[in-house]
Design a protein around this motif. Structure first.
Motif, mmCIF file in Angstrom:
data_model
loop_
_atom_site.group_PDB
_atom_site.id
_atom_site.type_symbol
_atom_site.label_atom_id
_atom_site.label_comp_id
_atom_site.label_asym_id
_atom_site.label_seq_id
_atom_site.Cartn_x
_atom_site.Cartn_y
_atom_site.Cartn_z
ATOM 1 N N ASP A 152 2.559 -4.969 12.046
ATOM 2 C CA ASP A 152 3.622 -5.876 11.585
ATOM 3 C C ASP A 152 4.404 -6.451 12.769
ATOM 4 O O ASP A 152 4.720 -7.645 12.801
ATOM 5 N N LEU A 153 4.692 -5.577 13.688
ATOM 6 C CA LEU A 153 5.422 -6.025 14.870
ATOM 7 C C LEU A 153 4.577 -7.008 15.669
ATOM 8 O O LEU A 153 5.070 -8.051 16.136
ATOM 9 N N GLN A 154 3.292 -6.690 15.804
ATOM 10 C CA GLN A 154 2.416 -7.583 16.560
ATOM 11 C C GLN A 154 2.344 -8.960 15.896
ATOM 12 O O GLN A 154 2.379 -9.994 16.569
ATOM 13 N N THR A 155 2.305 -8.974 14.579
ATOM 14 C CA THR A 155 2.281 -10.252 13.862
ATOM 15 C C THR A 155 3.557 -11.041 14.124
ATOM 16 O O THR A 155 3.526 -12.257 14.352
ATOM 17 N N LEU A 156 4.658 -10.326 14.082
ATOM 18 C CA LEU A 156 5.942 -10.995 14.323
ATOM 19 C C LEU A 156 6.010 -11.556 15.747
ATOM 20 O O LEU A 156 6.473 -12.692 15.971
ATOM 21 N N ILE A 157 5.541 -10.767 16.683
ATOM 22 C CA ILE A 157 5.547 -11.241 18.078
ATOM 23 C C ILE A 157 4.660 -12.480 18.221
ATOM 24 O O ILE A 157 5.028 -13.455 18.888
ATOM 25 N N ASP A 158 3.502 -12.411 17.586
ATOM 26 C CA ASP A 158 2.598 -13.571 17.661
ATOM 27 C C ASP A 158 3.256 -14.817 17.088
ATOM 28 O O ASP A 158 3.089 -15.922 17.614
ATOM 29 N N GLU A 159 3.992 -14.614 16.006
ATOM 30 C CA GLU A 159 4.676 -15.760 15.392
ATOM 31 C C GLU A 159 5.743 -16.329 16.323
ATOM 32 O O GLU A 159 5.867 -17.541 16.496
ATOM 33 N N HIS A 160 6.485 -15.445 16.918
ATOM 34 C CA HIS A 160 7.507 -15.886 17.886
ATOM 35 C C HIS A 160 6.856 -16.648 19.039
ATOM 36 O O HIS A 160 7.379 -17.666 19.492
ATOM 37 N N ARG A 161 5.755 -16.134 19.502
ATOM 38 C CA ARG A 161 5.081 -16.799 20.632
ATOM 39 C C ARG A 161 4.578 -18.184 20.221
ATOM 40 O O ARG A 161 4.627 -19.133 20.997
ATOM 41 N N ARG A 162 4.082 -18.261 19.028
ATOM 42 C CA ARG A 162 3.581 -19.555 18.561
ATOM 43 C C ARG A 162 4.722 -20.580 18.514
ATOM 44 O O ARG A 162 4.581 -21.724 18.935
ATOM 45 N N VAL A 163 5.842 -20.121 18.008
ATOM 46 C CA VAL A 163 7.007 -21.011 17.954
ATOM 47 C C VAL A 163 7.406 -21.459 19.360
ATOM 48 O O VAL A 163 7.637 -22.645 19.619
#
Lengths: 198, 305
Positions: free
Chosen positions: B29-40
């Motif tokens: 879950d954390l990795q997904t959130l980080i990936d989303e932040h990075r994409r933004v």
């Protein structure tokens, strides 16, 4: 042969108009880009870009060469944008019905965005994130842009915005989270949209 | 609560926090959130669509118009009738490096100081002329001008022992330069006042030319005159604080574009006292030595009212 920024700066300081033109032209797009991200809409970004170019021209003799011209000029541009935001705060918010209708159609809660912005962003293909960024209240958008677009560290941002470093960290964290959630659309965005920052 | 922790970790990861990055390896879950932040973040870094060409052209033209205006203001740097001034625009060393830029900047500052000093002398002369008129002095235009010149010289000499003072008092050519240079400021609708680069001990800073040192001495005349005549208060027209003064103000406490409310040259401290306001109408009070940019009193905001 293409001249370096430093060469152009030196020539411009000595009165060479063409060098000044080349220097500003070379960095125009990036300066506009920063202003666009910080201002959150096209009209203010254009005003801020104008102010930024004039500020760079006026202050060029203060550039001491200790940092890259690009770094220095982007800082000047950032300040010009922040000035523009301060001026905008004293102007009434837009209340055009068409803008409000678009806003209500496209977003679940109150984000103010111009028709031109929405149209332009749809064309670019990166619309969702760009639009989400524009929807953030400037309290959160500005530090996020300064950190994630301009790579300024927290201390620098704190100085530029005249707020404590802890506040900067908090606003950036909340701004990032809000962006991710606006885009994810799995829940309503938190209270960091325009006019809701308390 | 858990959600907040994830957000905190994701933010920390975005700033390169190794602990947060480690935690993400065992937390999808954390990795997904980080990936989303990075994409933004990555999308934000993409330069937005360029401004329309017409805007670009207008913006560049406006900036160049300011540039042209600045060049016109710098024109007095060309050789004067006496031929003793070095034209700065063709300074041979000002071609490239950062060191050269600093030197150029220093010379420019010196030039501004000299010109502003000249303007201050002319201001005192004008006041004297008005005073003479008010006590019944009559005369032709030329006579009046000469009288104001004489009075300026008298005021100056009464207050200083400087060896340069007679050059201002008796020399017609230096006064002409003073008038010529002060006209530049009038053209800009921007009144300037500064004290000279000389400290109370009379130590001179380096100067590019003889006329420059002459006008610097003239400024000392103005600022160190007796108390009843020496304090010169100038209320600037509304406008941005001159960048040379901004250089002197502490970065941590100064709005980016301070607006001058008033400026006072203190005869006792040789200090420049500035009251400036920002766009939010907050007033700041500064007292500093304009030659060294050293603050002589703590910079502080002025309470409302």
């Amino acid at each position: 042969m293409k001249r370096s920024d430093e060469q152009l700066v030196a020539a411009a300081i000595n009165g060479d108009r063409q060098s000044m033109n080349d220097l500003l032209g070379r960095h125009y797009d990036r300066i506009y880009g920063i202003c666009r991200r910080i201002a959150g809409n096209e009209a203010d970004a254009l005003d801020a870009t104008q102010e930024a170019l004039i500020a760079i021209t006026r202050r060029l003799d203060r550039f001491d060469g200790r940092s890259a011209f690009s770094t220095w000029s982007y800082r000047v541009a950032t300040n010009a944008c922040l000035d523009e935001l301060r001026r905008r705060k004293r102007r009434p918010d837009p209340t055009d019905d068409a803008v409000l209708a678009l806003r209500l159609d496209s977003q679940p809660s109150g984000a103010v965005q111009s028709y031109a912005d929405i149209t332009a962003d749809r064309v670019t293909g990166i619309d969702s994130i760009a639009t989400a960024l524009d929807q953030l209240d400037e309290t959160f958008r500005v530090p996020v842009v300064m950190r994630d677009v301009m790579d300024l560290d927290y201390a620098q941002i704190a100085v530029e915005l005249s707020v404590p470093i802890g506040t900067v960290k908090s606003r950036i964290a909340r701004g990032r989270t809000a962006l991710a959630k606006i885009i994810g659309t799995d829940e309503d965005p938190p209270d960091v949209q325009r006019g809701d920052h308390g | 609560m858990a959600d907040e922790t994830l957000d905190d970790l994701a933010n920390a990861a975005l700033d390169g926090d190794k602990r947060a990055l480690e935690a993400a390896r065992s937390n999808p879950d954390l990795q997904t959130l980080i990936d989303e932040h990075r994409r933004v973040r990555n999308v934000m870094r993409v330069t937005p669509p360029a401004a329309a060409h017409e805007y670009r052209q207008n913006h560049l033209e406006a900036a160049l118009a300011v540039f042209d205006e600045m060049q016109l203001t710098a024109k007095p740097a060309t050789p004067s009738a006496s031929g003793s001034r070095t034209p700065e625009a063709v300074a041979p060393e000002s071609s490239a490096s950062g060191v050269v830029l600093l030197a150029s900047k220093r010379r420019q500052k010196q030039r501004w100081l000299n010109v502003a000093a000249a303007a201050a002398v002319v201001g005192v002369g004008a006041i004297a002329a008005v005073s003479l008129t008010s006590i019944g002095f009559e005369g032709g235009t030329d006579d009046a001008a000469e009288s104001s010149t004489d009075l300026t010289a008298t005021t100056a000499q009464a207050s200083l022992d400087s060896a340069d003072a007679p050059a201002v008092a008796s020399g017609a050519a230096p006064l002409d330069e003073v008038l010529e240079e002060s006209a530049v400021f009038d053209a800009d609708s921007e009144r300037q006042i500064e004290v000279d680069d000389q400290g109370a001990d009379g130590t001179s800073l380096e100067s590019d030319s003889a006329p420059s040192s002459t006008t610097s001495s003239a400024t000392a005349d103005t600022t160190e005159a007796p108390a009843d005549a020496a304090e010169v208060r100038v209320v600037f027209p509304e406008g941005p604080l001159d960048p040379r003064f901004v250089d002197c103000l502490p970065d941590f406490d100064v709005p980016d574009r301070p607006w001058v409310v008033s400026a006072t040259v203190s005869d006792t401290l040789g200090a420049l006292e500035l009251l400036v306001g920002d766009d939010l109408n907050t007033l700041y009070h500064f007292v500093f030595d304009p030659a060294s940019c050293v603050l002589l009193a703590p910079a502080e905001p002025v309470p409302d009212g």
